[in-house]
Design an enzyme around this catalytic site. Structure first.
Site, PDB file in Angstrom:
ATOM      1  N   ASN A  55       0.872  -1.182   0.000  1.00 35.06           N
ATOM      2  CA  ASN A  55       0.000   0.000   0.000  1.00 35.06           C
ATOM      3  C   ASN A  55       0.907   1.230   0.000  1.00 35.06           C
ATOM      4  O   ASN A  55       1.504   1.561   1.011  1.00 35.06           O
ATOM      5  CB  ASN A  55      -0.883  -0.050   1.259  1.00 35.06           C
ATOM      6  CG  ASN A  55      -1.720   1.202   1.426  1.00 35.06           C
ATOM      7  OD1 ASN A  55      -1.808   2.035   0.521  1.00 35.06           O
ATOM      8  ND2 ASN A  55      -2.340   1.335   2.594  1.00 35.06           N
ATOM      9  N   TRP A  56       0.977   1.885  -1.140  1.00 37.94           N
ATOM     10  CA  TRP A  56       1.910   3.020  -1.263  1.00 37.94           C
ATOM     11  C   TRP A  56       1.362   4.284  -0.621  1.00 37.94           C
ATOM     12  O   TRP A  56       2.058   5.273  -0.510  1.00 37.94           O
ATOM     13  CB  TRP A  56       2.246   3.274  -2.746  1.00 37.94           C
ATOM     14  CG  TRP A  56       2.959   2.140  -3.417  1.00 37.94           C
ATOM     15  CD1 TRP A  56       3.287   0.928  -2.876  1.00 37.94           C
ATOM     16  CD2 TRP A  56       3.441   2.094  -4.770  1.00 37.94           C
ATOM     17  NE1 TRP A  56       3.941   0.145  -3.799  1.00 37.94           N
ATOM     18  CE2 TRP A  56       4.038   0.834  -4.977  1.00 37.94           C
ATOM     19  CE3 TRP A  56       3.407   3.008  -5.844  1.00 37.94           C
ATOM     20  CZ2 TRP A  56       4.612   0.466  -6.194  1.00 37.94           C
ATOM     21  CZ3 TRP A  56       3.973   2.636  -7.055  1.00 37.94           C
ATOM     22  CH2 TRP A  56       4.575   1.378  -7.229  1.00 37.94           C
ATOM     23  N   LYS A  57       0.092   4.264  -0.261  1.00 28.28           N
ATOM     24  CA  LYS A  57      -0.571   5.432   0.353  1.00 28.28           C
ATOM     25  C   LYS A  57      -0.361   6.677  -0.522  1.00 28.28           C
ATOM     26  O   LYS A  57      -0.253   6.551  -1.739  1.00 28.28           O
ATOM     27  CB  LYS A  57      -0.081   5.632   1.792  1.00 28.28           C
ATOM     28  CG  LYS A  57      -0.239   4.354   2.627  1.00 28.28           C
ATOM     29  CD  LYS A  57      -0.102   4.575   4.108  1.00 28.28           C
ATOM     30  CE  LYS A  57      -0.257   3.244   4.835  1.00 28.28           C
ATOM     31  NZ  LYS A  57      -0.248   3.371   6.284  1.00 28.28           N
ATOM     32  N   HIS A  68      -9.646   1.142   4.914  1.00 26.62           N
ATOM     33  CA  HIS A  68      -8.374   1.322   5.622  1.00 26.62           C
ATOM     34  C   HIS A  68      -8.610   2.236   6.826  1.00 26.62           C
ATOM     35  O   HIS A  68      -9.417   3.158   6.767  1.00 26.62           O
ATOM     36  CB  HIS A  68      -7.326   1.934   4.673  1.00 26.62           C
ATOM     37  CG  HIS A  68      -5.948   1.899   5.269  1.00 26.62           C
ATOM     38  ND1 HIS A  68      -5.532   2.825   6.189  1.00 26.62           N
ATOM     39  CD2 HIS A  68      -4.912   1.049   5.083  1.00 26.62           C
ATOM     40  CE1 HIS A  68      -4.279   2.532   6.550  1.00 26.62           C
ATOM     41  NE2 HIS A  68      -3.881   1.460   5.896  1.00 26.62           N
ATOM     42  N   GLU A  71      -7.034   4.628   7.952  1.00 30.39           N
ATOM     43  CA  GLU A  71      -6.838   6.059   7.668  1.00 30.39           C
ATOM     44  C   GLU A  71      -8.103   6.646   7.035  1.00 30.39           C
ATOM     45  O   GLU A  71      -8.447   7.801   7.285  1.00 30.39           O
ATOM     46  CB  GLU A  71      -5.599   6.246   6.778  1.00 30.39           C
ATOM     47  CG  GLU A  71      -4.317   6.043   7.584  1.00 30.39           C
ATOM     48  CD  GLU A  71      -3.129   5.493   6.818  1.00 30.39           C
ATOM     49  OE1 GLU A  71      -3.122   5.545   5.577  1.00 30.39           O
ATOM     50  OE2 GLU A  71      -2.200   4.986   7.481  1.00 30.39           O
ATOM     51  N   GLU A  76      -5.631  -4.925  10.605  1.00 34.13           N
ATOM     52  CA  GLU A  76      -4.586  -3.927  10.827  1.00 34.13           C
ATOM     53  C   GLU A  76      -4.890  -3.132  12.098  1.00 34.13           C
ATOM     54  O   GLU A  76      -5.659  -2.160  12.056  1.00 34.13           O
ATOM     55  CB  GLU A  76      -4.527  -2.948   9.649  1.00 34.13           C
ATOM     56  CG  GLU A  76      -4.170  -3.581   8.334  1.00 34.13           C
ATOM     57  CD  GLU A  76      -3.538  -2.545   7.405  1.00 34.13           C
ATOM     58  OE1 GLU A  76      -2.405  -2.760   6.962  1.00 34.13           O
ATOM     59  OE2 GLU A  76      -4.177  -1.511   7.144  1.00 34.13           O
ATOM     60  N   GLY A 100       2.379   2.087  10.856  1.00 36.49           N
ATOM     61  CA  GLY A 100       3.335   3.177  10.715  1.00 36.49           C
ATOM     62  C   GLY A 100       4.093   3.511  11.986  1.00 36.49           C
ATOM     63  O   GLY A 100       4.747   4.547  12.066  1.00 36.49           O
ATOM     64  N   SER A 129       3.305  -2.320  10.380  1.00 39.35           N
ATOM     65  CA  SER A 129       4.751  -2.368  10.607  1.00 39.35           C
ATOM     66  C   SER A 129       5.388  -3.706  10.213  1.00 39.35           C
ATOM     67  O   SER A 129       6.318  -4.186  10.870  1.00 39.35           O
ATOM     68  CB  SER A 129       5.093  -2.007  12.060  1.00 39.35           C
ATOM     69  OG  SER A 129       4.674  -0.678  12.333  1.00 39.35           O
ATOM     70  N   GLY A 164       2.794  -1.187   4.347  1.00 37.18           N
ATOM     71  CA  GLY A 164       2.811   0.226   3.985  1.00 37.18           C
ATOM     72  C   GLY A 164       4.228   0.701   3.727  1.00 37.18           C
ATOM     73  O   GLY A 164       4.783   0.534   2.637  1.00 37.18           O
ATOM     74  N   GLY A 165       4.844   1.268   4.762  1.00 37.43           N
ATOM     75  CA  GLY A 165       6.161   1.901   4.626  1.00 37.43           C
ATOM     76  C   GLY A 165       7.194   1.051   3.896  1.00 37.43           C
ATOM     77  O   GLY A 165       7.906   1.549   3.005  1.00 37.43           O
TER      78      GLY A 165
END
Ligand code: PGA
Length: 251
Positions: free
Chosen positions: A9-11, A94, A96, A164, A170, A209, A230-231
């Site tokens: 997930n590149w966000k 998600h 977010e 999640e 993150g 993470s 993600g990251g």
């Protein structure tokens, strides 16, 4: 299930140019032996270009969100049919989106239905906050997010679920794999109770993470079929390392 699914997930990261470089980088790593399904989710503006880059490879593409309506006066939104032209998957719900954009289970549920109708596979995200966990409400919150978001469907075929926990996203503090297994076991049980045996073939992922050092601890668990990353998906080498580690367990 022996196949693992790793979703990147590149966000809201990457420009068109850097998305292209990242997509080429992931495609050219060629670390996969077929035991891992790889899905990358760039921002909308890069979907078409990234899809073209990975076309013909084992990597598939997803969007990060979708609007439930198929067209109309919804300025700024993107419909399931538009996404289906360039991608096979879509992340919905998600945390977010739930937190920063106040999305409800009901609205997320409409996205699930609309995505399936457009031929997209929704990756439905659920997860409790730290406050929920401290108050002993984690299971209840996750079960209700899950079942309310799936209220409009009769069959979970084609759906993926990602657990999640908000406190692990993150933060560099991944959930303990036993906690993740317990929560995904709860999710699987709720899916089975409501949708029957098909629940066994729903890919259930852990996210929060995940990196190359911890991914194996998660995918070794019986109810964890992969990871939403993600990251660590923003760097081709680190993403490829996660895929390679997951392949060691899946293979
Ligand atoms: P993270 O994000 O891997 O950076 O924790 C996961 C996610 O939000 O999907």
């Amino acid at each position: 299930m022996t196949t693992s699914t790793i979703v990147g997930n590149w966000k809201m990261n990457t420009t068109l140019a850097s998305a292209e470089i990242l997509a080429y980088g992931i495609r050219d790593m060629r670390v996969v032996d077929g035991s891992v399904d790889i899905i990358i989710c760039p921002p909308y503006v890069s979907l078409d270009r990234v899809s073209r880059i990975v076309s013909g490879s084992h990597i598939r593409v997803g969007a990060q969100d979708v609007h439930p309506e198929s067209s109309g006066a919804f300025t700024g939104e993107v419909s399931p049919d538009m996404i289906a032209e360039v991608a096979d998957f879509v992340i919905v719900g998600h945390s977010e989106r739930r937190q920063l954009f106040s999305e409800s289970d009901e609205f997320i549920g409409r996205k699930v239905v609309a995505s399936l109708n457009a031929g997209l596979k929704p990756i439905l995200c659920v997860g409790e906050s730290l406050e929920d966990r401290r108050a002993g409400r984690a299971e209840e919150v996750v079960r209700s997010q899950l079942l309310n978001s799936l209220a409009g469907i009769e069959d979970v075929d084609g759906i993926l679920v990602a657990y999640e926990p908000v406190w692990a996203i993150g933060t560099g503090e991944a959930a303990n794999p036993q906690i993740a297994q317990y929560m995904l076991g709860t999710i699987r049980f709720a899916l089975k109770s409501n949708f029957g045996a098909i629940a066994d073939s729903v890919p259930c992922l852990y996210g929060g993470s995940v990196n190359a050092d911890n991914v194996q601890d998660f995918v070794r668990e019986p109810d964890i079929d992969g990871a939403l990353v993600g990251g660590a998906s923003l760097d081709a080498q680190s993403f490829a390392a996660i895929v390679a580690r997951a392949a060691e367990v899946a293979g």
